[in-house]
Design a protein around this motif. Structure first.
Motif, mmCIF file in Angstrom:
data_model
loop_
_atom_site.group_PDB
_atom_site.id
_atom_site.type_symbol
_atom_site.label_atom_id
_atom_site.label_comp_id
_atom_site.label_asym_id
_atom_site.label_seq_id
_atom_site.Cartn_x
_atom_site.Cartn_y
_atom_site.Cartn_z
ATOM 1 N N GLN A 377 0.803 -1.216 0.000
ATOM 2 C CA GLN A 377 0.000 0.000 0.000
ATOM 3 C C GLN A 377 0.847 1.283 0.000
ATOM 4 O OE1 GLN A 377 -3.303 0.095 -0.323
ATOM 5 N NE2 GLN A 377 -3.443 -2.140 -0.339
ATOM 6 N N TRP A 378 1.987 1.283 0.744
ATOM 7 C CA TRP A 378 2.669 2.550 1.010
ATOM 8 C C TRP A 378 4.089 2.665 0.463
ATOM 9 C CZ3 TRP A 378 1.119 3.257 6.879
ATOM 10 C CH2 TRP A 378 -0.268 3.491 6.945
ATOM 11 N N LYS A 379 4.701 1.563 0.142
ATOM 12 C CA LYS A 379 6.089 1.630 -0.334
ATOM 13 C C LYS A 379 6.213 2.522 -1.574
ATOM 14 C CE LYS A 379 10.027 -1.213 -1.753
ATOM 15 N NZ LYS A 379 10.959 -0.720 -0.708
ATOM 16 N N GLY A 380 5.281 2.374 -2.516
ATOM 17 C CA GLY A 380 5.329 3.164 -3.744
ATOM 18 C C GLY A 380 5.196 4.657 -3.505
ATOM 19 N N LEU A 381 4.465 5.027 -2.454
ATOM 20 C CA LEU A 381 4.296 6.442 -2.134
ATOM 21 C C LEU A 381 5.572 7.040 -1.529
ATOM 22 C CD1 LEU A 381 0.727 6.174 -0.588
ATOM 23 C CD2 LEU A 381 1.311 7.472 -2.646
ATOM 24 N N LEU A 382 6.291 6.241 -0.753
ATOM 25 C CA LEU A 382 7.495 6.727 -0.083
ATOM 26 C C LEU A 382 8.759 6.546 -0.918
ATOM 27 C CD1 LEU A 382 6.656 5.324 3.463
ATOM 28 C CD2 LEU A 382 6.655 7.729 2.798
ATOM 29 N N GLU A 383 8.672 5.692 -1.933
ATOM 30 C CA GLU A 383 9.850 5.369 -2.739
ATOM 31 C C GLU A 383 10.479 6.577 -3.431
ATOM 32 O OE1 GLU A 383 11.066 1.469 -5.302
ATOM 33 O OE2 GLU A 383 9.109 2.378 -5.704
ATOM 34 N N PRO A 384 9.695 7.530 -3.976
ATOM 35 C CA PRO A 384 10.323 8.689 -4.626
ATOM 36 C C PRO A 384 11.199 9.512 -3.684
ATOM 37 C CG PRO A 384 8.000 8.539 -5.210
ATOM 38 C CD PRO A 384 8.229 7.560 -4.117
ATOM 39 N N TYR A 385 10.976 9.356 -2.375
ATOM 40 C CA TYR A 385 11.722 10.128 -1.378
ATOM 41 C C TYR A 385 12.786 9.268 -0.687
ATOM 42 C CZ TYR A 385 7.586 12.814 -2.377
ATOM 43 O OH TYR A 385 6.579 13.472 -3.033
ATOM 44 N N GLU A 386 12.949 8.043 -1.172
ATOM 45 C CA GLU A 386 13.968 7.116 -0.662
ATOM 46 C C GLU A 386 13.823 6.859 0.829
ATOM 47 O OE1 GLU A 386 17.705 8.728 -1.969
ATOM 48 O OE2 GLU A 386 17.320 8.199 -4.067
ATOM 49 N N ALA A 387 12.572 6.847 1.302
ATOM 50 C CA ALA A 387 12.274 6.573 2.708
ATOM 51 C C ALA A 387 11.301 5.405 2.803
ATOM 52 C CB ALA A 387 11.688 7.813 3.378
ATOM 53 N N ASP A 388 11.478 4.429 1.924
ATOM 54 C CA ASP A 388 10.483 3.375 1.732
ATOM 55 C C ASP A 388 10.862 2.037 2.350
ATOM 56 O OD1 ASP A 388 12.502 3.543 -0.302
ATOM 57 O OD2 ASP A 388 11.464 1.958 -1.376
ATOM 58 N N MET A 389 11.856 1.998 3.228
ATOM 59 C CA MET A 389 12.216 0.761 3.922
ATOM 60 C C MET A 389 11.222 0.558 5.069
ATOM 61 S SD MET A 389 15.809 -0.278 5.805
ATOM 62 C CE MET A 389 15.487 0.766 7.231
ATOM 63 N N LEU A 390 10.265 -0.323 4.885
ATOM 64 C CA LEU A 390 9.235 -0.602 5.879
ATOM 65 C C LEU A 390 9.446 -2.034 6.358
ATOM 66 C CD1 LEU A 390 6.227 0.972 3.915
ATOM 67 C CD2 LEU A 390 7.700 2.076 5.619
ATOM 68 N N VAL A 391 10.017 -2.181 7.559
ATOM 69 C CA VAL A 391 10.482 -3.481 8.014
ATOM 70 C C VAL A 391 10.015 -3.753 9.436
ATOM 71 C CG1 VAL A 391 12.535 -3.383 6.539
ATOM 72 C CG2 VAL A 391 12.663 -2.485 8.874
ATOM 73 N N ALA A 392 10.123 -5.002 9.837
ATOM 74 C CA ALA A 392 9.899 -5.350 11.235
ATOM 75 C C ALA A 392 11.126 -4.965 12.041
ATOM 76 C CB ALA A 392 9.630 -6.843 11.364
ATOM 77 N N GLY A 393 10.920 -4.510 13.265
ATOM 78 C CA GLY A 393 12.058 -4.130 14.091
ATOM 79 C C GLY A 393 11.629 -3.341 15.305
ATOM 80 N N GLY A 394 12.615 -2.840 16.041
ATOM 81 C CA GLY A 394 12.335 -2.113 17.273
ATOM 82 C C GLY A 394 11.810 -0.713 17.016
ATOM 83 N N SER A 395 11.367 -0.065 18.075
ATOM 84 C CA SER A 395 10.774 1.272 17.957
ATOM 85 C C SER A 395 11.608 2.293 18.725
ATOM 86 C CB SER A 395 9.332 1.265 18.458
ATOM 87 O OG SER A 395 9.249 0.748 19.779
ATOM 88 N N GLY A 396 11.523 2.282 20.059
ATOM 89 C CA GLY A 396 12.277 3.271 20.822
ATOM 90 C C GLY A 396 12.038 3.129 22.307
ATOM 91 N N THR A 397 12.975 3.623 23.077
ATOM 92 C CA THR A 397 12.927 3.500 24.541
ATOM 93 C C THR A 397 11.766 4.273 25.147
ATOM 94 O OG1 THR A 397 15.321 3.196 24.636
ATOM 95 C CG2 THR A 397 14.234 3.941 26.654
ATOM 96 N N ASP A 398 11.517 5.477 24.657
ATOM 97 C CA ASP A 398 10.496 6.323 25.284
ATOM 98 C C ASP A 398 9.072 5.855 25.000
ATOM 99 O OD1 ASP A 398 11.865 8.329 26.783
ATOM 100 O OD2 ASP A 398 12.599 9.161 24.914
ATOM 101 N N ILE A 399 8.839 5.313 23.837
ATOM 102 C CA ILE A 399 7.470 4.865 23.521
ATOM 103 C C ILE A 399 7.238 3.424 23.933
ATOM 104 C CG2 ILE A 399 7.211 6.544 21.657
ATOM 105 C CD1 ILE A 399 7.660 4.292 19.648
ATOM 106 N N GLY A 400 8.305 2.704 24.296
ATOM 107 C CA GLY A 400 8.169 1.307 24.683
ATOM 108 C C GLY A 400 7.144 1.047 25.776
#
Length: 461
Positions: A377-400
Motif C-alpha cells: 500500500q505505502w512503499k510506492g508512495l514513499l519510494e520517490p523520497y527514498e524513505a520506503d524501507m518498511l520493516v519489522a524491528g524495534g521502535s524506541g525507549t520512550d514509547i516502549g
C-alpha cells in the motif's frame, strides 16, 4: 455487470486516493525542504541551551524554550507533563593513566552515567582484560578480586545496521560494572561502544544491581583501549596498572517535565498518533543528534501539517520526553497518564537514531502478512523520497512503555541511515555542526508523511 461496475468504481476510488496521497506527500516535502524550521530550532537548542542532562539547569531551560516554541506555532494544545527524574552530575573532569613501571600514559575516559565516584585520591590497581561477561564469569573471584576489570569487547563491524552492533556490545556498559563487582573488582573500564577508532570516550548509562557493591565505572576511548590491550599483551601483567579518578555523584530526584503539543483531530479527537524524541542529553556536548534532531523533527511534523492546511482525522501529538538517557522516567510517565486518561492510541513513532538521511521505518511486533500489505500500500508512495524501507524491528525507549499500558498501539521507529551515528553518539563531538540541514528536513518530511498515511488509512493490514 453490476459486479464489474462496482470493481471499476472501487479501482477508480483507489487510484484517486493514491493520487491524493501522492500530492499530499509532495506538499509536505516541499514545505520541509523550502521552509523547514527544524535546523534553525536545533541551532538554538544546541548553541543557546547546550547540554540538557536530566535535573540540570540546561534541562530546565530546554523545557521552558520547548513550550514557548510550541506555543508560537499555535497548536491546539500545549502543556507540560510533570515527571520526577534522576539528578546525576559528572563533577570535575576525569583523569586516567596507564602505569607502566615508572611511566604514566594519560588516556581519555568519561564516567558512565549513574556511576559512583572514585575515592578522592582515585583508584590504582592491576587490570584484568575481558572481552565479554561470559569470560568474566569464567575467570571468577580468584582472578578479579581487588583489580580493575577492563571490558574490551569490540563493536562488531559485520552488522550492516549499526544499531545491532551497539546492542550487542552495549551489555558490557549496562551490566559489566555490577557483574565485575560481584567478583570483588574495585573499578570497571569499558571500551567505548562505537565502530570508530578515535580518542573520544563515549559515555552512557550503567545499571547497578541490588545487593552488589557499587564500583566506579568509566568509558575509555577506542584508541586508548587498543593501546592498553597491546601493553597488557606485551608486558607481564603485574607491571601494568591503571589509575583513574572521577568525581560524579547522584543527587536527590528533581521535578521536570515532558513537553507536549497537540493538533486536535477533526473526526476522532480522542484517538492519538504520537511522534516524539527525547529532550534530555548527555552532558559532554550539545546532544545534537542524540536527540536534538529527534525533538526538532517531532515538532516540525505538527508545524508542517498545520501550515499546509491538513486537518487530521485523529489527534496528533509531538512529545519531547525527559530523561531517556538515564532513567526513562518521561516515557514511563507518558504511558501511565495515557492509560489513566483512557486514551486510545493508534500509533507512536520515535525518532532517536540521529538526523541522518531517512531510509524508512521499523514496525515493532508485526506479522509477515502485515508487512507485506503495508509495503504493497505505502512503499510506492514513499519510494520517490527514498524513505520506503518498511520493516519489522524495534521502535524506541520512550514509547516502549506504551505497549504495556495500551497493548493495541503500534510502535514505530524512524530509521535514518545508521553508518555515522555511533561515531559521535554520547561523545563531546555530538554538536550542531555535525548535523546536515537537508538530511534533517528530509527526515521531518518522511515522518510527516507516515503520520499522514496512518491518519488517513489506519494500520489494519
Amino acid at each position: 455487470m453490476k459486479k464489474t461496475l462496482f470493481l471499476a468504481a472501487l479501482l477508480g476510488f483507489t487510484l484517486s486516493s493514491k493520487a491524493q496521497d501522492s500530492l499530499m506527500l509532495r506538499k509536505f516535502y516541499d514545505e520541509a525542504l523550502v521552509n523547514g524550521q527544524a535546523y534553525d530550532n536545533l541551532r538554538f537548542l544546541c548553541k543557546n541551551i547546550g547540554q540538557r542532562l536530566s535535573g540540570s539547569a540546561g534541562a530546565e531551560k530546554a523545557v521552558i524554550w520547548s513550550k514557548k516554541l510550541m506555543d508560537s506555532y499555535g497548536f491546539d494544545k500545549v502543556y507540560l507533563q510533570e515527571v520526577m527524574v534522576p539528578h546525576w552530575v559528572r563533577g570535575a573532569k576525569e583523569q586516567a593513566y596507564i602505569i607502566d613501571g615508572n611511566k604514566r600514559i594519560a588516556v581519555p575516559i568519561a564516567a558512565l552515567g549513574m556511576s559512583v565516584a572514585t575515592p578522592k585520591e582515585g583508584i590504582t590497581a592491576n587490570i584484568v582484560e575481558v572481552k565479554s561477561l561470559k569470560e568474566l564469569e569464567t575467570l571468577g573471584e580468584a582472578a578479579i578480586k581487588g583489580k580493575i576489570v577492563f571490558f574490551n569487547g569490540a563493536f562488531d563491524q559485520r552488522f550492516i545496521e549499526t544499531g545491532h552492533g551497539y546492542g550487542a556490545a552495549g551489555i558490557q556498559r549496562f551490566a559489566g560494572p555490577s557483574a565485575a563487582a560481584k567478583y570483588g573488582a574495585v573499578g570497571a573500564i569499558v571500551r567505548s561502544i562505537t565502530p570508530a577508532l578515535d580518542d573520544y570516550p563515549h559515555t552512557g548509562g550503567t545499571v547497578y544491581m541490588d545487593g552488589v557493591p557499587k564500583i566506579p565505572a568509566a568509558a575509555i576511548s577506542t584508541l586508548a583501549a587498543n593501546k592498553l590491550s597491546t601493553m597488557l599483551k606485551l608486558r607481564k601483567l603485574p607491571l601494568i596498572k591503571f589509575y583513574f579518578k572521577q568525581n560524579c555523584q547522584t543527587l536527590p530526584d528533581v521535578k521536570s517535565y515532558n513537553v507536549i503539543g497537540e493538533i486536535k483531530g477533526s473526526e476522532n479527537p480522542n484517538k492519538y498518533i504520537t511522534v516524539g524524541g527525547h529532550l534530555d542529553s548527555w552532558d559532554l556536548a550539545e546532544g545534537a543528534h542524540d536527540d536534538g534532531t529527534g525533538v526538532t523533527q517531532s515538532v516540525e511534523v505538527l508545524r508542517i501539517l498545520k501550515v499546509t492546511g491538513y486537518k487530521p482525522k485523529n489527534s496528533i501529538r509531538a512529545v519531547f520526553f525527559m530523561n531517556e538517557e538515564n532513567g526513562h522516567k518521561g516515557g514511563i510517565k507518558y504511558a501511565e497518564q495515557a492509560a489513566a486518561n483512557k486514551e486510545d492510541h493508534i500509533a507512536a513513532i520515535e525518532t532517536d537514531e540521529g538526523g541522518f538521511t531517512p531510509r524508512g521505518f521499523s514496525f515493532e511486533g508485526v506479522s509477515p502478512t502485515f508487512l507485506k500489505e503495508l509495503n504493497k500500500q505505502w512503499k510506492g508512495l514513499l519510494e520517490p523520497y527514498e524513505a520506503d524501507m518498511l520493516v519489522a524491528g524495534g521502535s524506541g525507549t520512550d514509547i516502549g512503555p506504551l505497549k504495556e499500558t495500551l497493548p493495541s498501539i503500534q510502535l514505530i521507529g524512524f530509521r535514518p541511515d545508521s553508518q555515522r551515528y555511533f561515531d559521535i553518539h554520547h561523545t563531546p563531538n555530538d554538536v550542531f555542526e555535525n548535523v546536515n540541514k537537508r538530511e534533517l528536513h528530509l527526515g521531518a518530511a518522511a515522518i510527516t508523511s507516515l503520520v499522514y498515511l496512518i491518519d488517513q488509512h489506519g494500520l489494519r493490514f
